[in-house]
Design an enzyme around this catalytic site. Structure first.
Site, mmCIF file in Angstrom:
data_model
loop_
_atom_site.group_PDB
_atom_site.id
_atom_site.type_symbol
_atom_site.label_atom_id
_atom_site.label_comp_id
_atom_site.label_asym_id
_atom_site.label_seq_id
_atom_site.Cartn_x
_atom_site.Cartn_y
_atom_site.Cartn_z
ATOM 1 N N TYR A 7 -16.905 16.405 -30.607
ATOM 2 C CA TYR A 7 -17.049 17.140 -31.864
ATOM 3 C C TYR A 7 -16.590 18.599 -31.742
ATOM 4 O O TYR A 7 -16.800 19.384 -32.652
ATOM 5 C CB TYR A 7 -18.502 17.089 -32.345
ATOM 6 C CG TYR A 7 -18.943 15.710 -32.812
ATOM 7 C CD1 TYR A 7 -18.254 15.059 -33.840
ATOM 8 C CD2 TYR A 7 -20.037 15.077 -32.242
ATOM 9 C CE1 TYR A 7 -18.660 13.805 -34.268
ATOM 10 C CE2 TYR A 7 -20.443 13.812 -32.677
ATOM 11 C CZ TYR A 7 -19.753 13.192 -33.688
ATOM 12 O OH TYR A 7 -20.148 11.958 -34.124
ATOM 13 N N ASP A 67 -26.769 9.115 -25.976
ATOM 14 C CA ASP A 67 -26.086 8.270 -24.982
ATOM 15 C C ASP A 67 -25.791 9.025 -23.692
ATOM 16 O O ASP A 67 -25.831 8.449 -22.612
ATOM 17 C CB ASP A 67 -24.785 7.728 -25.569
ATOM 18 C CG ASP A 67 -25.046 6.819 -26.752
ATOM 19 O OD1 ASP A 67 -25.182 5.603 -26.546
ATOM 20 O OD2 ASP A 67 -25.150 7.329 -27.879
ATOM 21 N N HIS A 310 -11.644 12.622 -26.065
ATOM 22 C CA HIS A 310 -12.073 11.740 -27.140
ATOM 23 C C HIS A 310 -12.505 12.505 -28.376
ATOM 24 O O HIS A 310 -12.732 13.712 -28.349
ATOM 25 C CB HIS A 310 -13.164 10.767 -26.685
ATOM 26 C CG HIS A 310 -14.490 11.409 -26.425
ATOM 27 N ND1 HIS A 310 -14.715 12.259 -25.378
ATOM 28 C CD2 HIS A 310 -15.663 11.320 -27.089
ATOM 29 C CE1 HIS A 310 -15.972 12.662 -25.398
ATOM 30 N NE2 HIS A 310 -16.574 12.115 -26.434
ATOM 31 N N TYR A 391 -21.134 11.898 -41.208
ATOM 32 C CA TYR A 391 -22.403 12.622 -41.005
ATOM 33 C C TYR A 391 -22.184 13.848 -40.139
ATOM 34 O O TYR A 391 -23.052 14.722 -40.069
ATOM 35 C CB TYR A 391 -23.457 11.698 -40.387
ATOM 36 C CG TYR A 391 -23.601 11.741 -38.879
ATOM 37 C CD1 TYR A 391 -22.714 11.046 -38.052
ATOM 38 C CD2 TYR A 391 -24.626 12.457 -38.256
ATOM 39 C CE1 TYR A 391 -22.856 11.079 -36.673
ATOM 40 C CE2 TYR A 391 -24.769 12.484 -36.881
ATOM 41 C CZ TYR A 391 -23.885 11.798 -36.086
ATOM 42 O OH TYR A 391 -24.024 11.824 -34.711
ATOM 43 N N ARG A 392 -20.989 13.956 -39.513
ATOM 44 C CA ARG A 392 -20.733 14.988 -38.522
ATOM 45 C C ARG A 392 -19.264 14.849 -38.178
ATOM 46 O O ARG A 392 -18.700 13.759 -38.275
ATOM 47 C CB ARG A 392 -21.588 14.659 -37.309
ATOM 48 C CG ARG A 392 -21.714 15.661 -36.209
ATOM 49 C CD ARG A 392 -22.700 15.062 -35.191
ATOM 50 N NE ARG A 392 -22.911 15.907 -34.050
ATOM 51 C CZ ARG A 392 -23.572 15.527 -32.957
ATOM 52 N NH1 ARG A 392 -24.074 14.311 -32.901
ATOM 53 N NH2 ARG A 392 -23.736 16.340 -31.956
HETATM 54 C C1 EUG Z 1 -22.272 8.024 -30.497
HETATM 55 C C2 EUG Z 1 -23.248 8.051 -31.458
HETATM 56 C C3 EUG Z 1 -23.235 9.067 -32.389
HETATM 57 C C4 EUG Z 1 -22.253 10.039 -32.370
HETATM 58 C C5 EUG Z 1 -21.279 10.009 -31.404
HETATM 59 C C6 EUG Z 1 -21.307 9.002 -30.453
HETATM 60 C C7 EUG Z 1 -22.313 6.944 -29.562
HETATM 61 C C8 EUG Z 1 -21.377 6.656 -28.677
HETATM 62 C C9 EUG Z 1 -24.947 8.104 -33.692
HETATM 63 O O1 EUG Z 1 -24.147 9.167 -33.398
HETATM 64 O O2 EUG Z 1 -22.269 11.002 -33.325
HETATM 65 C C10 EUG Z 1 -21.518 5.541 -27.766
#
Ligand code: EUG
Length: 467
Positions: A7, A67, A310, A391-392
């Site tokens: 992000y 995560d 990424h 959402y972001r």
């Molecule tokens: C993930 C989950 C997110 C996000 C970016 C990555 C998961 C990656 C639920 O939000 O904003 C495996």
């Protein structure tokens, strides 16, 4: 801490900005209240640090980690990030903020604004979120209205847990799986946010590069995924649901039979427990994450391509088969158009799901960067045209995403700008973050709405005075 990789990390939007590193020295855990099951942290406290301190004090409390556990507990919550225990909605589980406003004043929100006796912190600061009057915390999330320097967070009393995965044989099962999840989530049989992943990620989470499975250029063909999945523990399947149930052994067992019953509507659905799988299987890292133990295993899929970087595409989609399919179709088509493997992770709740797409690209390749940026732009625009919004997003796509929320002649952005100008009249804090530009930048060509990202790959930056 700037660990919102995918992000934008620590990057400011405006060249020449001063970056304030809150992660380095503002890293104190100010309090852990074992009775209230809460903590008060500074921005530099990572999930690992908080976890380790709770272990050191031998408290029967869980944290909730996303995560990847290297990030800031405070930063992730005010960016409205997600984790995977029952406390996985991080912003919903924060309680009380302390904020430095652009004019240098210090503000406490919630019960913290009522002075405690003899100058101590209010005893209910971490117990009750809103206090009295307008609930102000929301405007300091995903914003540039202040610098949050303290945050209270609720901690979960530890409990029994059982992780599992359920495999589904056919790609076309996708909408039926979503339909089966919705009632389970609404009835709270599912106690956390489960993830639904495509089988391609069984390959990616082995930490092997894509070249181990497919050597020619372009996306890995479905048939090749099929051949390699056949040799992996889950076998030749299509979708994999990663869930965890909570409570005592008897309730977990009755929950699991309800879940198996619901998914039995999909022919060939098969449940497996961690004990059914080899120790290196990804499910074992879900056991950790879903019981509040921070890990870094998720980064394994960045081995997929050389020099991997990424970018996340993160639309909110109703938990309904037809909506899920509509977004999925757009995403599949555009990934094929731009030549990327589709790596979807759906974080599914009872009414909405975060349909997360992880675009993994070779940052040494200008061509891949161009294609990744164009793919992002087109996915944002096409899904918004169907009524779905993010959402972001990554800082480079903030303007585009902000503009999709345009109802009522951009009423929301005009409202945000009114707040920005009132709190930060000189426009000193994070100009452009989340698409909110201070008055002195507005309408001067700073917004990135077209091909500026690709055009800036010459490394000169993006901005009106730079082009
Ligand atoms: C993930 C989950 C997110 C996000 C970016 C990555 C998961 C990656 C639920 O939000 O904003 C495996």
């Amino acid at each position: 801490m700037g660990r919102n990789i995918g992000y934008g990390g620590t990057a400011p939007r405006v060249p020449g900005s001063v970056v304030i590193d809150l992660g380095r020295r503002m890293n104190r855990i100010l309090n852990i209240d074992a009775e209230n099951a809460s903590c008060l942290v500074e921005p530099g406290v990572s999930y690992f640090a908080l976890y380790e301190e709770i272990q050191r004090q031998k408290l029967p409390l869980w944290i909730d980690t996303p995560d990847v556990g290297g990030g800031s507990v405070l930063g992730n919550a005010i960016d409205r990030g997600v984790g995977y225990t029952p406390y996985g909605d991080h912003f919903a589980n924060h309680c009380g903020l302390e904020i430095v406003l652009p004019n240098g004043e210090l503000l406490r929100t919630g019960m913290g604004s009522l002075p405690g006796k003899d100058g101590v912190d209010n005893p209910t600061w971490q117990s009750f979120q809103p206090a009295y009057g307008p609930y102000s915390d929301g405007i300091f999330s995903q914003s540039n209205f202040g610098i949050v320097v303290r945050m209270g967070m609720w901690l979960m009393p530890e409990t029994g847990h059982q992780s599992y995965l359920i495999t589904f044989p056919r790609d076309e099962d996708f909408p039926a799986i979503i339909e089966a999840i919705r009632p389970l989530a609404q009835q709270r049989v599912l106690g956390n946010i489960p993830q639904l992943r495509h089988v391609i990620q069984e390959l990616a989470t082995t930490a092997q590069p894509k070249s181990a499975f497919h050597s020619s250029p372009g996306p890995i063909p479905r048939e090749t995924i099929r051949q390699h999945a056949s040799c992996l523990p889950v076998g030749d399947v299509s979708w994999v649901f990663y869930g965890t149930q909570y409570g005592d052994a008897a309730s977990i067992s009755s929950q699991l039979s309800l879940i198996e019953g619901a998914f039995a509507a999909i022919p060939g659905a098969k449940l497996r427990l961690p004990s059914d799988l080899p120790p290196e299987h990804y499910l074992h890292s879900r056991v950790s994450v879903c019981s509040g133990v921070p890990v870094l295993r998720e980064l394994d899929w960045l081995n997929w391509v050389p020099n991997a970087a990424h970018l996340f595409f993160s639309p909110i989609v109703p938990t309904r088969g037809r909506d899920a399919q509509a977004v999925h179709d757009i995403v599949v088509r555009l990934h094929a158009k731009y030549g990327f493997d589709l790596l979807p992770t759906l974080c599914v709740a009872g009414r909405e799901m975060h349909y997360i797409v992880n675009i993994v690209y070779d940052r040494a390749s200008v061509d891949e960067k161009r294609r990744a940026a164009a793919l992002m732009r087109e996915m944002i625009a096409e899904t918004a045209a169907e009524g779905y919004g993010e959402y972001r997003t990554h800082i480079l796509f903030a303007d585009m995403v902000a503009r999709t929320y345009s109802w009522g002649d951009n009423a929301l952005m005009r409202f945000n700008e009114t707040i920005k100008d009132a709190l930060d009249p000189n426009g000193i804090l994070a100009p452009g973050r989340n698409g909110i530009w201070p008055k002195r930048f507005r309408g001067k060509g700073w917004e990135i709405l077209g091909t500026e990202v690709e055009d800036a790959l010459d490394g000169k930056g993006i901005g009106p005075s730079l082009s």
